[in-house]
Write an enzyme that holds these catalytic residues in place. Structure first.
Site, PDB file in Angstrom:
ATOM      1  CD  GLU A  89      22.248  38.120  43.893  1.00 54.22           C
ATOM      2  OE1 GLU A  89      21.666  37.785  44.327  1.00 54.22           O
ATOM      3  OE2 GLU A  89      22.821  38.621  43.187  1.00 54.22           O
ATOM      4  CB  CYS A 102      26.398  47.857  43.461  1.00 52.43           C
ATOM      5  SG  CYS A 102      27.613  46.964  42.544  1.00 52.43           S
ATOM      6  CB  CYS A 109      28.228  39.336  31.953  1.00 50.15           C
ATOM      7  SG  CYS A 109      29.696  40.437  31.450  1.00 50.15           S
ATOM      8  CB  CYS A 113      35.688  37.971  33.711  1.00 49.96           C
ATOM      9  SG  CYS A 113      35.391  39.838  32.351  1.00 49.96           S
ATOM     10  CB  CYS A 116      33.230  37.566  37.152  1.00 48.71           C
ATOM     11  SG  CYS A 116      31.742  39.051  37.643  1.00 48.71           S
ATOM     12  CB  CYS A 330      33.512  42.863  43.052  1.00 48.45           C
ATOM     13  SG  CYS A 330      33.410  44.540  43.788  1.00 48.45           S
TER      14      CYS A 330
HETATM   15  N1  SAH Z   1      31.234  44.152  33.248  1.00 49.37           N
HETATM   16  C1  SAH Z   1      32.185  45.244  34.352  1.00 49.37           C
HETATM   17  C2  SAH Z   1      31.061  45.919  35.387  1.00 49.37           C
HETATM   18  C3  SAH Z   1      30.529  44.856  36.454  1.00 49.37           C
HETATM   19  S1  SAH Z   1      32.184  43.781  37.306  1.00 49.37           S
HETATM   20  C4  SAH Z   1      34.066  45.688  34.866  1.00 49.37           C
HETATM   21  O1  SAH Z   1      33.702  44.805  33.934  1.00 49.37           O
HETATM   22  O2  SAH Z   1      34.083  46.541  35.141  1.00 49.37           O
HETATM   23  C5  SAH Z   1      32.261  44.907  38.450  1.00 49.37           C
HETATM   24  C6  SAH Z   1      33.973  44.675  39.638  1.00 49.37           C
HETATM   25  O3  SAH Z   1      33.840  43.658  39.653  1.00 49.37           O
HETATM   26  C7  SAH Z   1      35.241  44.403  37.911  1.00 49.37           C
HETATM   27  O4  SAH Z   1      36.222  45.146  38.467  1.00 49.37           O
HETATM   28  C8  SAH Z   1      35.376  43.191  38.133  1.00 49.37           C
HETATM   29  O5  SAH Z   1      36.342  42.688  37.465  1.00 49.37           O
HETATM   30  C9  SAH Z   1      35.311  43.318  40.006  1.00 49.37           C
HETATM   31  N2  SAH Z   1      34.968  41.785  40.290  1.00 49.37           N
HETATM   32  C10 SAH Z   1      34.520  40.930  39.014  1.00 49.37           C
HETATM   33  N3  SAH Z   1      34.508  39.088  40.334  1.00 49.37           N
HETATM   34  C11 SAH Z   1      35.131  39.368  41.251  1.00 49.37           C
HETATM   35  C12 SAH Z   1      35.470  38.783  42.359  1.00 49.37           C
HETATM   36  N4  SAH Z   1      35.409  37.599  42.596  1.00 49.37           N
HETATM   37  N5  SAH Z   1      35.999  39.123  43.076  1.00 49.37           N
HETATM   38  C13 SAH Z   1      36.316  40.638  42.880  1.00 49.37           C
HETATM   39  N6  SAH Z   1      36.128  41.431  42.011  1.00 49.37           N
HETATM   40  C14 SAH Z   1      35.828  40.723  41.261  1.00 49.37           C
END
Ligand code: SAH
Length: 340
Positions: A89, A102, A109, A113, A116, A330
């Site tokens: 996406e 974005c 991935c 995390c 996420c 995000c």
């Molecule tokens: N892998 C990279 C880029 C992808 S995530 C990274 O870790 O930076 C993009 C951003 O969204 C990251 O800061 C991630 O931690 C954040 N993110 C992930 N899940 C989220 C959520 N449910 N709410 C808000 N931000 C989130």
């Protein structure tokens, strides 16, 4: 057959030299691809027939298959199917300063995390350069406007796909490519230390954002497994070196999770570890998803956290929220077909 949108200008120059043509044909080709947006090599009217034949036999001009667009007031979400059936996406956001996209960098991935959504599907593969370039193409063609800003913050960890991501930056930044200014491009990483150090020598003035999300290793270990490999101190040491070489201000992303990392003490700890670094903190109100138990911090908590950072003279903003109505925010992007 190779997709031509995979090619940096240097690679295309090498190609033309290899077929005993002048290397300026690479720039000419870029104009056809990125300005005139040709659909067939036959449209290249200033190119000899023999060269066109060679291009046709070597490269494809295939675009991504766009299978769904969801539209909200200031946000569109695009779902693409790739050549192997994988899904990714991209999200378009409209700001007063322009339009940003974005971009996803991997299918799935591996960073795991805990908060996420995107990482619930393990990495299937890296995206090729062209698969990132063509996300922008598709969105531009849908909105009939140029994209002005690019954040590599979609699905995937860009520094786990370093070469394709840096080639992508080269292509979109090139004046005859998409001509997106380097200061309008941001790479976001969860903190892969060797790549941060390598990125310090990447000669493009792009922005670097670090997904920190915790002020100490104890909390970070719980929510970001990558922290067991690269500790906060390792990241900070790498960033100091990065800053010394690039002089570029660093962004820290910090998701506020209710009761996990959002206390006053956590805010003070955060200020302490950032001390002396030219940086600013982007506080992200957590976007809750059905599958994950974390909760968003309460609004007054978010404001208090913000105030503490501000009072400690660290630059701080609260991220404007976009796209949660269509799960385009995000951490809500996903690559799973069964959830379509
Ligand atoms: N892998 C990279 C880029 C992808 S995530 C990274 O870790 O930076 C993009 C951003 O969204 C990251 O800061 C991630 O931690 C954040 N993110 C992930 N899940 C989220 C959520 N449910 N709410 C808000 N931000 C989130």
């Amino acid at each position: 057959m190779k997709n031509i949108y995979n090619m940096t200008i240097e690679e295309l120059e090498e190609y033309f030299l290899s077929i005993e043509e002048k290397k300026f044909k690479a720039i000419q080709t870029y104009s056809w691809l990125y300005e005139k947006r040709i659909k067939s090599f036959d449209e290249m009217s200033d190119m000899k027939k023999t060269v066109i034949e060679k291009l046709k036999n070597t490269f494809s001009l295939d675009r991504l298959k766009l299978i769904k667009v969801e539209r909200d007031t200031l946000v569109n979400k695009y779902l693409f199917e790739l050549y192997d059936g994988s899904l990714v996406e991209s999200v378009l956001m409209r700001h007063d300063y322009g339009t940003s996209i974005c971009v996803s960098s991997q299918v799935g991935c591996n960073m795991g995390c805990k908060f996420c959504e995107s990482g619930r599907l393990k990495k299937v593969r890296n995206l090729n350069t062209y698969e990132m370039v063509l996300q922008i193409f598709a969105v531009e063609e849908d909105i009939k406007e140029r994209i002005t800003h690019v954040v590599i913050m979609g699905i995937g960890e860009p520094f786990d796909n370093y070469l394709n991501v840096t080639n992508f930056i080269k292509v979109i930044n090139h004046p005859k490519g998409l001509s997106i200014g380097s200061r309008h491009i941001t790479v976001s990483t969860c903190g892969i230390v060797p790549k941060i150090l390598e990125f310090a020598d990447f000669p493009y003035q792009v922005n670097l954002a670090i997904s920190l999300h915790a002020p100490n290793d104890e909390i970070r270990n719980k929510i970001m497994p990558i922290n067991k490999v690269y500790k906060i101190k390792d990241i900070m040491d790498a960033l100091k070196k990065y800053y010394k070489k690039t002089n570029r201000r660093i962004t820290f992303e910090y998701i506020l999770l209710d009761g996990i990392n959002d206390s006053d003490e956590n805010a003070l700890e955060l200020c302490a570890i950032l001390k002396g670094l030219n940086c600013y903190v982007n506080l992200i109100p957590y976007n809750e998803t059905n599958n994950i138990q974390y909760k968003r911090s309460k609004n007054d908590r978010i404001l208090k956290f913000y105030d503490i950072i501000k009072k400690n003279n660290v630059g701080v903003t609260i991220r404007r929220e976009f796209g949660s109505n269509i799960s385009a925010a995000c951490g809500q992007l996903r690559s799973k077909k069964e959830e379509l």
